[in-house]
Enzyme design. Sequence first.
Site, PDB file in Angstrom:
ATOM      1  N   GLU A  36       0.948  -1.142   0.010  1.00  0.00           N
ATOM      2  CA  GLU A  36       0.035   0.065  -0.029  1.00  0.00           C
ATOM      3  C   GLU A  36       0.851   1.250   0.006  1.00  0.00           C
ATOM      4  O   GLU A  36       1.831   1.451   0.895  1.00  0.00           O
ATOM      5  CB  GLU A  36      -0.924   0.081   1.391  1.00  0.00           C
ATOM      6  CG  GLU A  36      -2.186   0.556   0.990  1.00  0.00           C
ATOM      7  CD  GLU A  36      -2.898  -0.354   0.098  1.00  0.00           C
ATOM      8  OE1 GLU A  36      -3.072  -0.191  -1.101  1.00  0.00           O
ATOM      9  OE2 GLU A  36      -3.532  -1.338   0.434  1.00  0.00           O
ATOM     10  N   HIS A  37       0.433   2.163  -0.922  1.00  0.00           N
ATOM     11  CA  HIS A  37       1.229   3.340  -1.105  1.00  0.00           C
ATOM     12  C   HIS A  37       2.746   3.226  -1.560  1.00  0.00           C
ATOM     13  O   HIS A  37       3.462   4.214  -1.632  1.00  0.00           O
ATOM     14  CB  HIS A  37       1.009   4.481   0.137  1.00  0.00           C
ATOM     15  CG  HIS A  37      -0.331   4.975   0.514  1.00  0.00           C
ATOM     16  ND1 HIS A  37      -0.682   6.126   0.218  1.00  0.00           N
ATOM     17  CD2 HIS A  37      -1.409   4.489   0.931  1.00  0.00           C
ATOM     18  CE1 HIS A  37      -1.915   6.331   0.208  1.00  0.00           C
ATOM     19  NE2 HIS A  37      -2.397   5.245   0.767  1.00  0.00           N
ATOM     20  N   ALA A 126     -14.943   3.422  -2.054  1.00  0.00           N
ATOM     21  CA  ALA A 126     -14.532   2.192  -1.245  1.00  0.00           C
ATOM     22  C   ALA A 126     -13.011   1.657  -1.179  1.00  0.00           C
ATOM     23  O   ALA A 126     -12.858   0.806  -0.583  1.00  0.00           O
ATOM     24  CB  ALA A 126     -15.539   1.030  -1.476  1.00  0.00           C
ATOM     25  N   GLY A 127     -12.212   2.303  -1.929  1.00  0.00           N
ATOM     26  CA  GLY A 127     -10.832   1.945  -2.109  1.00  0.00           C
ATOM     27  C   GLY A 127     -10.838   0.782  -3.140  1.00  0.00           C
ATOM     28  O   GLY A 127      -9.748   0.214  -2.698  1.00  0.00           O
ATOM     29  N   LEU A 128     -11.586   0.745  -3.823  1.00  0.00           N
ATOM     30  CA  LEU A 128     -11.531  -0.580  -4.689  1.00  0.00           C
ATOM     31  C   LEU A 128     -11.463   0.039  -6.272  1.00  0.00           C
ATOM     32  O   LEU A 128     -11.887  -0.720  -7.257  1.00  0.00           O
ATOM     33  CB  LEU A 128     -12.890  -1.499  -4.596  1.00  0.00           C
ATOM     34  CG  LEU A 128     -13.374  -2.027  -3.238  1.00  0.00           C
ATOM     35  CD1 LEU A 128     -14.554  -2.478  -3.061  1.00  0.00           C
ATOM     36  CD2 LEU A 128     -11.924  -2.803  -2.561  1.00  0.00           C
ATOM     37  N   SER A 129     -10.853   1.290  -6.548  1.00  0.00           N
ATOM     38  CA  SER A 129     -10.498   1.703  -7.722  1.00  0.00           C
ATOM     39  C   SER A 129     -11.638   1.842  -8.759  1.00  0.00           C
ATOM     40  O   SER A 129     -11.621   1.367  -9.891  1.00  0.00           O
ATOM     41  CB  SER A 129      -9.480   0.717  -8.318  1.00  0.00           C
ATOM     42  OG  SER A 129      -8.017   0.714  -7.492  1.00  0.00           O
ATOM     43  N   SER A 131     -12.438   4.629  -9.962  1.00  0.00           N
ATOM     44  CA  SER A 131     -12.074   5.501 -11.083  1.00  0.00           C
ATOM     45  C   SER A 131     -11.166   4.989 -12.137  1.00  0.00           C
ATOM     46  O   SER A 131     -11.333   5.192 -13.326  1.00  0.00           O
ATOM     47  CB  SER A 131     -11.457   6.673 -10.442  1.00  0.00           C
ATOM     48  OG  SER A 131     -10.449   6.396  -9.702  1.00  0.00           O
ATOM     49  N   ASP A 175      -3.525   0.864  -9.629  1.00  0.00           N
ATOM     50  CA  ASP A 175      -5.048   0.555  -9.994  1.00  0.00           C
ATOM     51  C   ASP A 175      -5.139   0.503 -11.286  1.00  0.00           C
ATOM     52  O   ASP A 175      -5.640  -0.634 -11.759  1.00  0.00           O
ATOM     53  CB  ASP A 175      -5.839   1.938  -9.378  1.00  0.00           C
ATOM     54  CG  ASP A 175      -5.521   2.030  -7.844  1.00  0.00           C
ATOM     55  OD1 ASP A 175      -5.103   1.187  -7.157  1.00  0.00           O
ATOM     56  OD2 ASP A 175      -6.002   3.034  -7.610  1.00  0.00           O
TER      57      ASP A 175
END
Length: 388
Positions: A36-37, A126-129, A131, A175
């Site tokens: 993550e990140h 929801a942090g599930l990409s 976009s 993503d």
Amino acid sequence: MSEAVAETVAARFSELYGAEPHGVWAAPGRVNLIGEHTDYNDGFVMPFALPHTAVAAVSRREDGVLRLHSADVEGGVAELRLDDLSPESDKNWTAYPAGVVWALREAGHAVTGADIHLSSTVPSGAGLSSSAALEVVVALALNDLFSLGLRGWQLARLCQRAENVYVGAPVGIMDQTASACCEAGHALFLDTRDLSQKQIPFDLAAEGMRLLVVDTQVKHSHSEGEYGKRRAGCEKGAALLGVNALRDVPYDDLDEALSRLGDEEEVRRLVRHIVTENERVERVVSLLESGDDTRAIAPILVEGHASLRDDFRISCPELDLVVDTALASGALGARMTGGGFGGSAIVLAEETDVDAITKAVTEAFAAAGFTAPRVFEAVPSAGARRVR
């Protein structure tokens, strides 16, 4: 994705634009198993695609006009002229597909216009990409319709540029690459520096396990300031340590690197998370490739959550409650996933414990006065593809 969904999206396109679409495409959201990140620090990530997808019915135009419609947003068809597209000029949902068209044209690809109707089952915020799925499905459709000949990783790069420059959100490459390149039944080990990829078999059901996604219903927005602050802090850390990116700080040299940062406490925390997170990704890959019991990755997920919570400081009470409750209720491992400040957590569990864990988390949210979470199983699914 079912044929019925493709037919529904195509039928709505015909109602909107008065003709059959030239095709229908789908691109998935993703869950990040670990890493993550790290993507904007040239590091390692390990996402896999969800069965939830953005679906686009699209037809080619030759007149320099882009028409956009979404089944998920109130309002009619938006009409834009390609020559008028410019970065950060659009603060609406249309910035994502329009940004992809802008990025393709900026890169020299002869896109002359399109009619697009979109529908998505990827939960927004929801942090599930959600976009990235929207961007990639448009990019793939235009790649096919205009015979651009671009590969998945190239489409991902252009979609990232669209979001970085046109939308104005400083996201990394993970993503879009996950949406474009993942394969069913696998997690994607991605080196974000050179975009080299390795598909790692990841079939939890065969070992009697499940991976749950718990959407806390706490919405987050990457284009708001906290994400950008973390990215800037990581860049500062790299500069102070004299490296191109934090990827270049060896795990074995972490203590020495941290000592060189002196009283830059916030930067020290960010550096520690990135360096240890890259090492966690490598450990998970090694364990999965060994073919031994996949349950061995569970403690690494918990380590990752602690690092995101305490060093990167991007968790929130709802995410911590999911992780703590799930672990107390028999989960093998759990951690927040995605950009943070809300969104989702993942829970690795024995199949026989799923119902009890889901019940415990739901009851804990009710007792805390939080909005009820949405819980579903994450099954490693196919990346972007043409479906009709």
